[in-house]
Design an enzyme around this catalytic site. Structure first.
Site, PDB file in Angstrom:
ATOM      1  N   HIS A 147      31.724   3.512  -4.833  1.00 19.91           N
ATOM      2  CA  HIS A 147      30.791   2.371  -4.806  1.00 19.91           C
ATOM      3  C   HIS A 147      29.809   2.602  -3.649  1.00 19.91           C
ATOM      4  CE1 HIS A 147      29.648  -1.849  -3.927  1.00 19.91           C
ATOM      5  NE2 HIS A 147      30.094  -2.166  -5.127  1.00 19.91           N
TER       6      HIS A 147
ATOM      7  N   ASP B 116      38.837   3.021   0.066  1.00 18.46           N
ATOM      8  CA  ASP B 116      38.262   1.764  -0.406  1.00 18.46           C
ATOM      9  C   ASP B 116      39.208   1.212  -1.476  1.00 18.46           C
ATOM     10  OD1 ASP B 116      36.939  -0.181  -1.809  1.00 18.46           O
ATOM     11  OD2 ASP B 116      35.089   0.959  -2.102  1.00 18.46           O
TER      12      ASP B 116
ATOM     13  N   GLN C  34      39.170  -2.330  -5.538  1.00 18.10           N
ATOM     14  CA  GLN C  34      39.565  -2.510  -6.938  1.00 18.10           C
ATOM     15  C   GLN C  34      41.048  -2.254  -7.165  1.00 18.10           C
ATOM     16  OE1 GLN C  34      37.775  -3.820  -9.257  1.00 18.10           O
ATOM     17  NE2 GLN C  34      35.793  -3.799  -8.239  1.00 18.10           N
TER      18      GLN C  34
ATOM     19  N   LYS D  51      38.281 -10.274  -4.711  1.00 18.74           N
ATOM     20  CA  LYS D  51      38.681  -9.494  -5.893  1.00 18.74           C
ATOM     21  C   LYS D  51      40.174  -9.662  -6.174  1.00 18.74           C
ATOM     22  CE  LYS D  51      34.958  -6.339  -5.454  1.00 18.74           C
ATOM     23  NZ  LYS D  51      33.839  -6.372  -6.383  1.00 18.74           N
TER      24      LYS D  51
ATOM     25  N   CYS E 104      26.660  -0.528  -8.824  1.00 19.91           N
ATOM     26  CA  CYS E 104      26.630  -0.040  -7.426  1.00 19.91           C
ATOM     27  C   CYS E 104      27.274   1.334  -7.313  1.00 19.91           C
ATOM     28  CB  CYS E 104      27.317  -1.023  -6.470  1.00 19.91           C
ATOM     29  SG  CYS E 104      26.522  -2.604  -6.389  1.00 19.91           S
TER      30      CYS E 104
HETATM   31  N1  PMP Z   1      34.075  -0.994  -3.252  1.00 12.99           N
HETATM   32  C1  PMP Z   1      34.358  -1.224  -4.533  1.00 12.99           C
HETATM   33  C2  PMP Z   1      35.139  -0.206  -5.300  1.00 12.99           C
HETATM   34  C3  PMP Z   1      33.932  -2.397  -5.143  1.00 12.99           C
HETATM   35  O1  PMP Z   1      34.198  -2.627  -6.423  1.00 12.99           O
HETATM   36  C4  PMP Z   1      33.193  -3.340  -4.381  1.00 12.99           C
HETATM   37  C5  PMP Z   1      32.676  -4.619  -5.001  1.00 12.99           C
HETATM   38  N2  PMP Z   1      32.032  -4.462  -6.210  1.00 12.99           N
HETATM   39  C6  PMP Z   1      32.940  -3.049  -3.047  1.00 12.99           C
HETATM   40  C7  PMP Z   1      33.391  -1.878  -2.507  1.00 12.99           C
HETATM   41  C8  PMP Z   1      32.182  -3.998  -2.177  1.00 12.99           C
HETATM   42  O2  PMP Z   1      32.944  -5.152  -1.988  1.00 12.99           O
HETATM   43  P1  PMP Z   1      32.316  -6.436  -1.306  1.00 12.99           P
HETATM   44  O3  PMP Z   1      31.047  -6.719  -2.046  1.00 12.99           O
HETATM   45  O4  PMP Z   1      33.367  -7.482  -1.523  1.00 12.99           O
HETATM   46  O5  PMP Z   1      32.086  -6.121   0.113  1.00 12.99           O
END
Ligand code: PMP
Length: 402
Positions: free
Chosen positions: A119, A197, A200, A223, A360
């Site tokens: 991401h 990270d 998910q 999440k 993203c």
């Molecule tokens: N990493 C991953 C794999 C994500 O799916 C997301 C959220 N879509 C993020 C980072 C960013 O998370 P946040 O917007 O809650 O900071």
């Protein structure tokens, strides 16, 4: 599944022009159970005060509730100690805090390896770190089936001076799961730090940071059935303790004078300013909620995902991406010859909520040679009816666009 989880989520109980909401966008954000909403509301009604500072009992109550969540998080992810749990505003904040904190430790001839499926939140902060330090970012290649290429990873470790490896635990686009324990072990053999990270992963898997063997692990409350505005950076104490604080100010200091300031201890050293107290309380309630779920709830969710994928694959003209043997939470797809956004709009007309776009993860889209795709994602509240509704709406979209 016998237990009715959906009724615990008020936002799922609504209609759009006569269609009950079919929420297949949990990977973007999960819905919140009543218990989380109540915990936050109760906090504001009965316990609201700033934490850590005041002599009065209301503040002591707020502080106790706040610190109890730190302990709960530590247990939830099997941290070595409570001070290894840093409250942030979410995964993005966690990774920025980490990448900033590592700045003095990175040299210009060193390398940061990044999962090609990452991401943007797990790419851009590392690019910024590379820009500050002169280090180089190298993407870890994926195989044909879009899983991480372990052989190529090993070669990169052997041929470069790798300081940091940034991995995703579960891809937010493909739902593919990385074998973090194996990758971390390999990276450590070459002296690299491993940052994961977990945004998910936490809602779908038991996360044990010590068993994973990584050095840092980031995730977001929103999440995992908790509120937005709170997240976690976990790190091994010895590593966290060496991070340069991204934010400075109140809460994080030991002494301040105009001749100089000294910083406090972990975890406060990395938590400058007033935290999102009620959101932290909500995160605690989300952990309670997740812990109260029977294993059958997670097995059911996985079953829904497998069924969603296999029924989707059987539809004409559908391209499903990624490796079905290692999948969690989400399925990415396109309808051949059609724009992903059109599919999303047609599904929405029947109350079916999916996500469309680059998710993203533009570098992953570039590898896949697509501008974007649709993503359907599940949670523990996803029902058989949701999957039936989704497939039916997809059949209608395919017919309409034929
Ligand atoms: N990493 C991953 C794999 C994500 O799916 C997301 C959220 N879509 C993020 C980072 C960013 O998370 P946040 O917007 O809650 O900071």
């Amino acid at each position: 599944m016998n237990i009715d989880l959906k009724s615990q989520f008020p936002a799922l109980n609504q209609e759009f022009e006569g269609y009950p909401l079919c929420y297949l966008d949990t990977a973007a954000t999960s819905q919140k159970p009543q218990s989380v909403i109540d915990a936050m509301s109760n906090f504001y009604q009965h316990s609201n005060a700033n934490v850590h500072r005041a002599a009065h009992r209301l503040s002591a109550r707020a502080t106790q509730a706040f610190e109890a969540v730190r302990e709960k998080v530590a247990e939830f992810i099997n941290a070595g100690q409570n001070a290894e749990v840093i409250f942030t505003s979410g995964t993005t904040h966690s990774i920025n805090l980490l990448a900033w904190g590592l700045t003095p430790r990175l040299a210009a001839d060193e390398v940061i390896l990044i999962d090609s499926a990452a991401h943007h939140a797990n790419i851009v902060p590392w690019q910024e770190l590379a820009r500050r330090s002169g280090a180089t970012v190298i993407p870890i290649p994926l195989r044909q089936d879009l899983t991480l290429d372990e052989q190529a990873f090993l070669t990169l470790l052997q041929t470069h001076k790798v300081k940091i490896v940034a991995l995703c635990h579960v891809s937010n686009v493909l739902g593919t799961i990385n074998d973090i324990a194996a990758l971390a072990e390999q990276a450590h053999r070459y002296g690299a730090l491993v940052a994961v990270d977990g945004a998910q992963a936490v809602a779908h898997h038991k996360v044990d940071v010590q068993a994973l063997g990584c050095d840092f692990y980031s995730f977001s409350g929103h999440k995992m059935y908790g509120p937005a505005g709170v997240g976690i950076l976990w790190g091994r104490f010895i590593q966290l303790d060496r991070l340069t604080p991204l934010m400075t100010g109140g809460e994080m200091i030991d002494t301040v004078s105009f001749s100089g300031t000294t910083y406090g201890q972990l975890p406060n050293r990395l938590e400058a300013g007033t935290p999102a107290i009620a959101d932290v309380i909500g995160l605690g309630a989300a952990i309670d909620f997740m812990r109260s779920l029977p294993a059958a709830a997670f097995a059911h969710e996985q079953q829904m995902l497998i069924q969603l994928r296999s029924r989707l694959e059987a539809l004409p003209g559908i391209l499903v991406y990624g490796n079905p043997h290692q999948q969690s939470g989400a399925v990415a797809f396109n309808l051949s010859g059609e724009h992903h956004q059109d599919i999303g709009i047609l599904l929405d007309q029947q109350g079916v909520a999916v996500r469309c776009g680059h998710h993203c993860a533009q570098p992953l889209m570039q590898l896949m040679q697509i501008s974007g795709c649709c993503r359907a994602s599940v949670g523990i509240y996803t029902t058989q009816q949701d999957i039936d509704r989704f497939i039916h709406a997809m059949q209608d979209a395919i017919e309409l666009l034929a």
